[in-house]
Scaffold this motif. Sequence first.
Motif, PDB file in Angstrom:
ATOM      1  N   ILE A 276       0.831  -1.210   0.000  1.00 47.48           N
ATOM      2  CA  ILE A 276       0.000   0.000   0.000  1.00 47.48           C
ATOM      3  C   ILE A 276       0.868   1.264   0.000  1.00 47.48           C
ATOM      4  N   VAL A 277       0.595   2.119  -0.968  1.00 47.99           N
ATOM      5  CA  VAL A 277       1.284   3.414  -1.066  1.00 47.99           C
ATOM      6  C   VAL A 277       0.214   4.490  -1.110  1.00 47.99           C
ATOM      7  N   LYS A 278       0.440   5.577  -0.353  1.00 49.90           N
ATOM      8  CA  LYS A 278      -0.509   6.697  -0.403  1.00 49.90           C
ATOM      9  C   LYS A 278       0.240   8.028  -0.323  1.00 49.90           C
ATOM     10  N   SER A 279      -0.069   8.911  -1.249  1.00 49.15           N
ATOM     11  CA  SER A 279       0.538  10.245  -1.233  1.00 49.15           C
ATOM     12  C   SER A 279      -0.545  11.300  -1.170  1.00 49.15           C
ATOM     13  N   TYR A 280      -0.190  12.423  -0.568  1.00 43.67           N
ATOM     14  CA  TYR A 280      -1.003  13.644  -0.692  1.00 43.67           C
ATOM     15  C   TYR A 280      -0.103  14.658  -1.383  1.00 43.67           C
TER      16      TYR A 280
ATOM     17  N   VAL B 245       4.675  11.489   0.244  1.00 43.78           N
ATOM     18  CA  VAL B 245       4.274  10.079   0.354  1.00 43.78           C
ATOM     19  C   VAL B 245       4.077   9.793   1.836  1.00 43.78           C
ATOM     20  N   VAL B 246       2.842   9.545   2.268  1.00 38.78           N
ATOM     21  CA  VAL B 246       2.597   9.416   3.708  1.00 38.78           C
ATOM     22  C   VAL B 246       2.506   7.955   4.167  1.00 38.78           C
ATOM     23  N   VAL B 247       2.226   7.026   3.241  1.00 38.68           N
ATOM     24  CA  VAL B 247       2.308   5.595   3.563  1.00 38.68           C
ATOM     25  C   VAL B 247       3.156   4.949   2.478  1.00 38.68           C
TER      26      VAL B 247
ATOM     27  N   THR C 142      -4.422   7.624   8.152  1.00 42.65           N
ATOM     28  CA  THR C 142      -4.510   7.400   6.707  1.00 42.65           C
ATOM     29  C   THR C 142      -4.614   5.901   6.414  1.00 42.65           C
ATOM     30  N   THR C 143      -3.797   5.100   7.106  1.00 42.33           N
ATOM     31  CA  THR C 143      -3.819   3.644   6.904  1.00 42.33           C
ATOM     32  C   THR C 143      -5.192   3.070   7.246  1.00 42.33           C
ATOM     33  N   LEU C 144      -5.723   3.486   8.394  1.00 42.26           N
ATOM     34  CA  LEU C 144      -7.021   2.972   8.828  1.00 42.26           C
ATOM     35  C   LEU C 144      -8.131   3.398   7.874  1.00 42.26           C
ATOM     36  N   ARG C 145      -8.048   4.635   7.406  1.00 41.53           N
ATOM     37  CA  ARG C 145      -9.072   5.127   6.478  1.00 41.53           C
ATOM     38  C   ARG C 145      -9.037   4.363   5.149  1.00 41.53           C
ATOM     39  N   MET C 146      -7.860   3.902   4.761  1.00 40.50           N
ATOM     40  CA  MET C 146      -7.776   3.111   3.527  1.00 40.50           C
ATOM     41  C   MET C 146      -8.425   1.742   3.721  1.00 40.50           C
ATOM     42  N   VAL C 147      -8.243   1.153   4.923  1.00 38.20           N
ATOM     43  CA  VAL C 147      -8.901  -0.135   5.205  1.00 38.20           C
ATOM     44  C   VAL C 147     -10.417   0.055   5.200  1.00 38.20           C
ATOM     45  N   ALA C 148     -10.850   1.183   5.754  1.00 37.54           N
ATOM     46  CA  ALA C 148     -12.291   1.454   5.844  1.00 37.54           C
ATOM     47  C   ALA C 148     -12.903   1.805   4.490  1.00 37.54           C
ATOM     48  N   GLY C 149     -12.060   2.205   3.540  1.00 39.77           N
ATOM     49  CA  GLY C 149     -12.572   2.596   2.233  1.00 39.77           C
ATOM     50  C   GLY C 149     -12.877   4.081   2.131  1.00 39.77           C
ATOM     51  N   LEU C 150     -12.425   4.848   3.110  1.00 38.01           N
ATOM     52  CA  LEU C 150     -12.683   6.295   3.101  1.00 38.01           C
ATOM     53  C   LEU C 150     -11.586   7.043   2.351  1.00 38.01           C
TER      54      LEU C 150
END
Length: 363
Positions: free
Chosen positions: A9-13, A17-19, A44-52
């Motif tokens: 899992i990679v996430k940027s704003y 890159v925050v994850v 951010t990690t939890l919100r990705m699991v939740a689908g938000l």
Amino acid sequence: MGQILLNGIVKSYGKEVVVKNLDLTVETGEFLTILGPSGCGKTTTLRMVAGLEEPDQGMIKLDDKVVFSRNDGVVVPPEARHLGLIFQSYALWPHMTVAKNITLALKEQKISKSEIADRLKNALEMVQLTGYAERYPSELSGGQQQRVAVARLIALRPKILLMDEPLSNLDAKLRTEMRASLKRLHRDLTATTVYVTHDQIEALTLSDRVIIMNEGRIMQEGSPYDIYHHPANIFVAEFIGDPGINLFEGKIDNGKIKCSDIEIPLPENFAKNKGRLIVGVRPEKIEVSETKKNGWQEVVTGIIQPTGANTIIEVKAGETPITLLQNGFITLPENSKLWINFEHDTLSFFDPETQENLRNNVG
Ligand SMILES: Nc1ncnc2c1ncn2[C@@H]1O[C@H](COP(=O)(O)OP(=O)(O)OP(=O)(O)O)[C@@H](O)[C@H]1O
Ligand SMILES: [Mg+2]
């Protein structure tokens, strides 16, 4: 039922890159805590699991069902993921009473009226809000609102619980009580739980397994015992423990590590090494004597802080500050002499370059 899997899992704003390439498996029924400093990417990690929130890359599975895959273009919306959520901003519906807030999701599930009434009563009891059912969120304190959010989960009985700092608005006593309630809740529901906090006490007391995160990466994962006693690196060693671990950097010389004002004898397997080392020792692991003892290090007391059951004692060996933690309520005048001793098996050794633990056996 209830396994969670995150893969690459990679996430940027924007450019940040925050994850960063996160892999994580949470087993069915496990209580996993993500612990780390503010801004490290926990929410951010939890919100990705939740689908938000949508990852930029990677795959998320819940119960063997892919709920997100960048490569395969799968995005399952939050409501279809069937999760119990409590977030940092514990959104309650402002126009609904406490009772309505708690039972809304149950009514949607077509659960019988009497069952809903039972669950509501039980949930309010567990969070100590019996008698508040007809109030509106605006008539509650922040801590009470947070407890309503917990009650909503208790009533819903989901198989996967995601909680983001659910106790952050509570005072110390209530926090301890609610911690016990959450542990009980997890046991009773046997729900797979991912719990996010920057409070290490919550992480250590609640979890089967802890993940320490920093700047979007996992620094260590392990049992609470391992995280505390066998920190993988200096970041984890310093992040866990209050008062914090003592770290002394020095040169290996003649079977000892020589720091500016103290010498610590090394165990055999390190005594032969050359170069520099960082020694870590937790405040409660340093032996203390009020009378002089041969081979022990003389130190002078500074600020003493009795916290009730324990006392934090700041001392100095020459100019080197050292923190001690002793059982009991201790009062000592400043500038008293004490003698301290370091036992081999209570020490950790870190490489000053890589910051990694060289021997994971702090007892
Ligand atoms: N919607 C957003 N837009 C831009 N940046 C964001 C957004 N959400 C989070 N960030 C940034 O991403 C990083 C991680 O944020 P996140 O909320 O995951 O941190 P956290 O670990 O939960 O911290 P805290 O303990 O303070 O809640 C932070 O630098 C934050 O500023
Ligand atoms: Mg957060």
